[in-house]
Structures are given as C-alpha cells and as structure tokens.
Design a protein around this motif. Structure first.
Motif, PDB file in Angstrom:
ATOM      1  N   THR A 245      19.124   3.578 -19.652  1.00  0.00           N
ATOM      2  CA  THR A 245      18.842   3.200 -18.269  1.00  0.00           C
ATOM      3  C   THR A 245      18.708   4.472 -17.442  1.00  0.00           C
ATOM      4  O   THR A 245      19.386   5.460 -17.696  1.00  0.00           O
ATOM      5  CB  THR A 245      19.942   2.295 -17.677  1.00  0.00           C
ATOM      6  N   MET A 246      17.842   4.433 -16.461  1.00  0.00           N
ATOM      7  CA  MET A 246      17.605   5.618 -15.646  1.00  0.00           C
ATOM      8  C   MET A 246      18.751   5.891 -14.682  1.00  0.00           C
ATOM      9  O   MET A 246      19.046   7.047 -14.389  1.00  0.00           O
ATOM     10  CB  MET A 246      16.288   5.485 -14.877  1.00  0.00           C
ATOM     11  N   GLU A 247      19.395   4.827 -14.193  1.00  0.00           N
ATOM     12  CA  GLU A 247      20.492   4.991 -13.239  1.00  0.00           C
ATOM     13  C   GLU A 247      21.629   4.031 -13.592  1.00  0.00           C
ATOM     14  O   GLU A 247      21.429   3.051 -14.312  1.00  0.00           O
ATOM     15  CB  GLU A 247      20.019   4.695 -11.815  1.00  0.00           C
ATOM     16  N   LYS A 248      22.796   4.319 -13.043  1.00  0.00           N
ATOM     17  CA  LYS A 248      23.973   3.489 -13.263  1.00  0.00           C
ATOM     18  C   LYS A 248      23.717   2.045 -12.835  1.00  0.00           C
ATOM     19  O   LYS A 248      24.156   1.103 -13.496  1.00  0.00           O
ATOM     20  CB  LYS A 248      25.166   4.069 -12.491  1.00  0.00           C
ATOM     21  N   LYS A 249      22.988   1.856 -11.724  1.00  0.00           N
ATOM     22  CA  LYS A 249      22.725   0.501 -11.221  1.00  0.00           C
ATOM     23  C   LYS A 249      21.921  -0.328 -12.221  1.00  0.00           C
ATOM     24  O   LYS A 249      22.091  -1.540 -12.303  1.00  0.00           O
ATOM     25  CB  LYS A 249      22.026   0.536  -9.865  1.00  0.00           C
ATOM     26  N   HIS A 250      21.080   0.316 -13.014  1.00  0.00           N
ATOM     27  CA  HIS A 250      20.300  -0.420 -14.017  1.00  0.00           C
ATOM     28  C   HIS A 250      21.200  -0.929 -15.130  1.00  0.00           C
ATOM     29  O   HIS A 250      21.061  -2.067 -15.581  1.00  0.00           O
ATOM     30  CB  HIS A 250      19.180   0.455 -14.580  1.00  0.00           C
ATOM     31  N   LYS A 251      22.121  -0.086 -15.570  1.00  0.00           N
ATOM     32  CA  LYS A 251      23.071  -0.527 -16.592  1.00  0.00           C
ATOM     33  C   LYS A 251      23.902  -1.687 -16.054  1.00  0.00           C
ATOM     34  O   LYS A 251      24.104  -2.683 -16.747  1.00  0.00           O
ATOM     35  CB  LYS A 251      23.995   0.626 -17.003  1.00  0.00           C
ATOM     36  N   GLN A 252      24.367  -1.573 -14.816  1.00  0.00           N
ATOM     37  CA  GLN A 252      25.194  -2.620 -14.226  1.00  0.00           C
ATOM     38  C   GLN A 252      24.433  -3.938 -14.129  1.00  0.00           C
ATOM     39  O   GLN A 252      24.981  -4.999 -14.404  1.00  0.00           O
ATOM     40  CB  GLN A 252      25.702  -2.188 -12.841  1.00  0.00           C
ATOM     41  N   ARG A 253      23.176  -3.872 -13.756  1.00  0.00           N
ATOM     42  CA  ARG A 253      22.354  -5.087 -13.674  1.00  0.00           C
ATOM     43  C   ARG A 253      22.192  -5.732 -15.048  1.00  0.00           C
ATOM     44  O   ARG A 253      22.247  -6.956 -15.171  1.00  0.00           O
ATOM     45  CB  ARG A 253      20.978  -4.771 -13.085  1.00  0.00           C
TER      46      ARG A 253
ATOM     47  N   VAL B 101      23.058   3.763 -22.432  1.00  0.00           N
ATOM     48  CA  VAL B 101      23.192   5.150 -22.013  1.00  0.00           C
ATOM     49  C   VAL B 101      22.541   5.322 -20.646  1.00  0.00           C
ATOM     50  O   VAL B 101      21.377   4.956 -20.457  1.00  0.00           O
ATOM     51  CB  VAL B 101      22.520   6.098 -23.031  1.00  0.00           C
ATOM     52  N   ILE B 102      23.283   5.892 -19.711  1.00  0.00           N
ATOM     53  CA  ILE B 102      22.751   6.179 -18.380  1.00  0.00           C
ATOM     54  C   ILE B 102      22.189   7.603 -18.387  1.00  0.00           C
ATOM     55  O   ILE B 102      22.912   8.555 -18.654  1.00  0.00           O
ATOM     56  CB  ILE B 102      23.841   6.047 -17.296  1.00  0.00           C
ATOM     57  N   LEU B 103      20.903   7.738 -18.082  1.00  0.00           N
ATOM     58  CA  LEU B 103      20.262   9.058 -18.073  1.00  0.00           C
ATOM     59  C   LEU B 103      20.449   9.792 -16.756  1.00  0.00           C
ATOM     60  O   LEU B 103      20.253  10.996 -16.695  1.00  0.00           O
ATOM     61  CB  LEU B 103      18.771   8.911 -18.384  1.00  0.00           C
ATOM     62  N   ASP B 104      20.786   9.083 -15.707  1.00  0.00           N
ATOM     63  CA  ASP B 104      21.009   9.676 -14.384  1.00  0.00           C
ATOM     64  C   ASP B 104      19.764  10.408 -13.886  1.00  0.00           C
ATOM     65  O   ASP B 104      19.818  11.558 -13.469  1.00  0.00           O
ATOM     66  CB  ASP B 104      22.227  10.596 -14.412  1.00  0.00           C
ATOM     67  N   ILE B 105      18.632   9.702 -13.947  1.00  0.00           N
ATOM     68  CA  ILE B 105      17.363  10.238 -13.462  1.00  0.00           C
ATOM     69  C   ILE B 105      16.937   9.377 -12.262  1.00  0.00           C
ATOM     70  O   ILE B 105      16.630   8.197 -12.409  1.00  0.00           O
ATOM     71  CB  ILE B 105      16.277  10.221 -14.561  1.00  0.00           C
ATOM     72  N   GLN B 106      16.943  10.003 -11.094  1.00  0.00           N
ATOM     73  CA  GLN B 106      16.616   9.291  -9.857  1.00  0.00           C
ATOM     74  C   GLN B 106      15.117   8.985  -9.769  1.00  0.00           C
ATOM     75  O   GLN B 106      14.302   9.587 -10.463  1.00  0.00           O
ATOM     76  CB  GLN B 106      17.059  10.126  -8.646  1.00  0.00           C
TER      77      GLN B 106
ATOM     78  N   ALA C 265      11.003  -1.558 -19.629  1.00  0.00           N
ATOM     79  CA  ALA C 265      11.059  -2.723 -18.743  1.00  0.00           C
ATOM     80  C   ALA C 265      11.795  -2.341 -17.473  1.00  0.00           C
ATOM     81  O   ALA C 265      12.405  -1.286 -17.381  1.00  0.00           O
ATOM     82  CB  ALA C 265      11.762  -3.882 -19.445  1.00  0.00           C
ATOM     83  N   GLY C 266      11.734  -3.249 -16.496  1.00  0.00           N
ATOM     84  CA  GLY C 266      12.398  -3.028 -15.220  1.00  0.00           C
ATOM     85  C   GLY C 266      13.371  -4.140 -14.894  1.00  0.00           C
ATOM     86  O   GLY C 266      13.272  -5.248 -15.428  1.00  0.00           O
ATOM     87  N   THR C 267      14.292  -3.852 -13.992  1.00  0.00           N
ATOM     88  CA  THR C 267      15.322  -4.820 -13.621  1.00  0.00           C
ATOM     89  C   THR C 267      14.961  -5.635 -12.381  1.00  0.00           C
ATOM     90  O   THR C 267      15.572  -6.667 -12.120  1.00  0.00           O
ATOM     91  CB  THR C 267      16.669  -4.114 -13.347  1.00  0.00           C
ATOM     92  N   GLU C 268      13.987  -5.187 -11.611  1.00  0.00           N
ATOM     93  CA  GLU C 268      13.619  -5.869 -10.362  1.00  0.00           C
ATOM     94  C   GLU C 268      12.684  -7.053 -10.622  1.00  0.00           C
ATOM     95  O   GLU C 268      11.892  -7.014 -11.573  1.00  0.00           O
ATOM     96  CB  GLU C 268      12.906  -4.886  -9.418  1.00  0.00           C
ATOM     97  N   PRO C 269      12.750  -8.073  -9.768  1.00  0.00           N
ATOM     98  CA  PRO C 269      11.801  -9.196  -9.905  1.00  0.00           C
ATOM     99  C   PRO C 269      10.345  -8.745  -9.823  1.00  0.00           C
ATOM    100  O   PRO C 269       9.467  -9.356 -10.418  1.00  0.00           O
ATOM    101  CB  PRO C 269      12.150 -10.110  -8.723  1.00  0.00           C
ATOM    102  N   SER C 270      10.080  -7.649  -9.105  1.00  0.00           N
ATOM    103  CA  SER C 270       8.720  -7.135  -8.952  1.00  0.00           C
ATOM    104  C   SER C 270       8.305  -6.172 -10.068  1.00  0.00           C
ATOM    105  O   SER C 270       7.242  -5.555  -9.980  1.00  0.00           O
ATOM    106  CB  SER C 270       8.584  -6.426  -7.605  1.00  0.00           C
ATOM    107  N   ALA C 271       9.110  -6.036 -11.099  1.00  0.00           N
ATOM    108  CA  ALA C 271       8.813  -5.089 -12.186  1.00  0.00           C
ATOM    109  C   ALA C 271       7.496  -5.448 -12.871  1.00  0.00           C
ATOM    110  O   ALA C 271       7.171  -6.628 -13.036  1.00  0.00           O
ATOM    111  CB  ALA C 271       9.945  -5.078 -13.198  1.00  0.00           C
TER     112      ALA C 271
END
Length: 105
Positions: free
Chosen positions: A55-63, A78-83, A32-38
């Motif tokens: 989560t792919m990035e820290k911002k996804h976990k934070q959201r 878990v943050i994977l840190d994949i840009q 799934a995605g965190t954005e309204p446009s996901a």
C-alpha cells in the motif's frame, strides 16, 4: 509471486508500480485503488489472489483491513509510505518504489 499494489484512485502510484514489476517473469502483478472513484477498485478477489500487498500509505492498509477483515487476516501488507505527490511514471516515484519494494522480492 502474486503482487498487489494499492493506492487511492489507481491513477498514478499503483499503476506505476504495476508497470515497473509487470516486466519481471517471476511475478504476477496487479494494481487497484481504495476509493469508489478508483480506475480499478480493489476487491476481495484481488486480496485473496495476492501473496503480498503493497500500500502506498498507511490509510490504504487501514481501509483494506477495515473493508476486507477476513481476506487480509493472513496477508502480508507493506506500507511504502509514498505520498500522492507524483504523476504516472515520474522518475522519482519509480526510484522510491524500487527502493521500497525490491527488498521484499
């Protein structure tokens, strides 16, 4: 084990991870995605269903933590840190996901 992969728009990274791990009999996998446009937007139901959330990035976990504080309280995130530099099923993306995720499974 129920596994949830999360990125921004659920187009490239998290669907790639879902495709990789959906083949394994011992796991149930969603993305799934965190954005309204996901393509598929993450919901509280997805979070409650998951045993582990990548989560792919820290911002996804934070959201997730900000938008679903109750649901994420006792979840392993878990943050994977994949840009967001890859297309769907990119070979380098697949390799990065496997290296990052496999130790948790």
């Amino acid at each position: 084990m129920n596994i949830l992969f999360v990125c921004s728009r659920n187009i490239w990274r998290s669907p790639t991870a879902e495709a990789i791990y959906k083949q394994r009999q011992d796991h149930n996998v969603r993305s799934a995605g965190t954005e309204p446009s996901a393509r598929i937007r993450v919901s509280s139901k997805d979070i409650l269903w998951a045993d582990i959330i990548f989560t792919m990035e820290k911002k996804h976990k934070q959201r997730l933590v900000n938008n679903f504080p109750v649901e994420t309280k006792n979840k392993q995130l878990v943050i994977l840190d994949i840009q967001d530099d890859y297309k769907y099923m990119d070979e380098e993306l697949i390799e990065m996901i496997k290296i990052s995720v496999d130790p948790y499974l």
